[in-house]
Scaffold this motif. Structure first.
Motif, mmCIF file in Angstrom:
data_model
loop_
_atom_site.group_PDB
_atom_site.id
_atom_site.type_symbol
_atom_site.label_atom_id
_atom_site.label_comp_id
_atom_site.label_asym_id
_atom_site.label_seq_id
_atom_site.Cartn_x
_atom_site.Cartn_y
_atom_site.Cartn_z
ATOM 1 N N HIS A 15 5.558 2.581 0.289
ATOM 2 C CA HIS A 15 4.350 2.497 -0.420
ATOM 3 C C HIS A 15 3.372 3.696 -0.259
ATOM 4 C CE1 HIS A 15 0.167 1.233 0.197
ATOM 5 N NE2 HIS A 15 0.246 1.267 -1.289
ATOM 6 N N HIS A 19 1.593 6.959 -2.923
ATOM 7 C CA HIS A 19 0.220 7.376 -2.698
ATOM 8 C C HIS A 19 0.227 8.904 -2.314
ATOM 9 C CE1 HIS A 19 -2.064 3.852 -3.390
ATOM 10 N NE2 HIS A 19 -1.477 3.152 -2.643
ATOM 11 N N HIS A 51 0.856 0.827 -9.625
ATOM 12 C CA HIS A 51 0.183 0.672 -8.308
ATOM 13 C C HIS A 51 -0.960 1.515 -8.408
ATOM 14 C CE1 HIS A 51 -0.676 -0.762 -4.520
ATOM 15 N NE2 HIS A 51 -0.701 0.492 -3.976
ATOM 16 N N HIS A 55 -5.342 0.470 -7.864
ATOM 17 C CA HIS A 55 -5.889 1.032 -7.220
ATOM 18 C C HIS A 55 -7.485 1.730 -8.092
ATOM 19 C CE1 HIS A 55 -4.810 1.347 -3.127
ATOM 20 N NE2 HIS A 55 -3.722 1.013 -3.486
ATOM 21 N N HIS A 228 -7.624 1.389 2.932
ATOM 22 C CA HIS A 228 -6.819 1.811 2.372
ATOM 23 C C HIS A 228 -7.041 1.902 0.643
ATOM 24 C CE1 HIS A 228 -2.818 2.473 0.242
ATOM 25 N NE2 HIS A 228 -2.912 1.504 -0.411
HETATM 26 ZN ZN LIG Z 1 -1.949 0.986 -2.270
#
Ligand SMILES: [Zn+2]
Length: 293
Positions: A15, A19, A51, A55, A228
């Motif tokens: 993950h 990012h 994803h 965000h 996060h």
């Molecule tokens: Zn994330």
């Protein structure tokens, strides 16, 4: 189950590649991320882009990607038959085992698009034109791993592949759905429509949880989720320190729920059925969970 938990730790690292929080080099993050995600049968770039949208739209009832609560008018007729203990066991069992593949393949519990959206479709509405080639690459990665698994099954037998790969994968999928569900679903979490939504409000509409010993195994993705969402390119090994630092600054805006995760899962399944507009505000853009069917 133990392998599954450790593998969930690997999913956390994967993950992070998405990012660009794993290394200083975008290419290295993408290669490593592609390998790890494909190994878990997840199309890497497809997930990375959806994803990212999650965000940038967290907590928005119109544009968040996943775990968007329903409004009362959209509640299905069968929901009232499922809000009882056997119904909840069934719903949770299906969500934890099939939720992740169903989301990837059919956008189940994802945001509505004007047409059918699924993660494997390079021309799907989730992606922009310059992302499409990478969706093909992600699909190729997943197909390559499927082929590898097929060859393994031919050589070692299907039962062996199911035990060594299938069962741990189910555990990873179950935990990743549970972790993300519980980060964004809690009776006291607000949701917003565009009249009230902004990025910071959305990022703060997430909750840190306590998974006991598993916090460590999962690289603290469980108890540092607020941080996060505020600083998503920060690697996991700084997340605890960052969480300690933001707590006093955020004060009551920092949310932590110490309910043990199994209990929390049961309570959220019972209480977070749909959202309704806040009655006390003029604008009607703030929504809270209700469970009365
Ligand atoms: Zn994330």
């Amino acid at each position: 189950a133990v392998q599954g938990c450790i593998l969930t730790g690997v999913w956390v690292i994967a993950h992070e590649c998405g990012h660009h929080a794993f290394s200083d080099y975008q290419l290295l993050d993408d290669i490593f991320g592609l390998v790890l995600h494909s190994g878990l049968l997840v199309p890497y770039f497809s997930w990375k882009y959806s994803h990212r949208r999650h965000h940038s739209n967290t907590g928005s009832l119109e544009r968040d990607e996943v775990f968007v609560p329903k409004q009362k008018s959209c509640i299905k007729w069968y929901s009232k038959y499922l809000n009882n203990p056997p119904g909840r066991v069934l719903t949770l069992a299906v969500t934890l085992t099939l939720g992740w593949p169903l989301y990837l393949a059919l956008n189940v519990s994802g945001r509505p698009y004007d047409r059918f959206a699924y993660h494997y479709d390079p021309y799907g509405p989730i992606y922009s034109d310059r992302e499409r080639l990478q969706i093909y690459i992600s699909d190729a990665g997943v197909l390559a791993v499927c082929y590898g698994l097929f060859r393994l099954a031919m050589a070692k037998g299907l039962a062996w592949v199911v035990c060594v790969y299938g069962v741990p994968l189910l555990v990873v999928n179950g935990f990743s759905v549970l972790i993300t569900f519980l980060q964004h679903t809690q009776p006291a979490l607000p949701h917003y429509t565009s009249s009230e939504w902004d990025w910071l409000r959305g990022a703060l509409a997430t909750v840190d949880r306590d998974y006991g010993i598993l916090n460590k195994v999962f690289h603290n993705i469980t108890d540092t989720h607020v941080a996060h969402h505020l600083f998503s390119t920060m690697p996991h090994y700084h997340a605890m320190e960052a969480t300690k630092a933001i707590k006093p600054i955020l004060g009551e805006y920092y949310r932590f729920d110490e309910t043990p995760f199994v209990k929390a899962m049961w309570r959220e399944a019972r209480e977070c059925i749909y959202v309704e507009p806040d009655q006390s505000t003029e604008s009607k853009g703030v929504f809270w969970y209700n469970n009365k069917l």
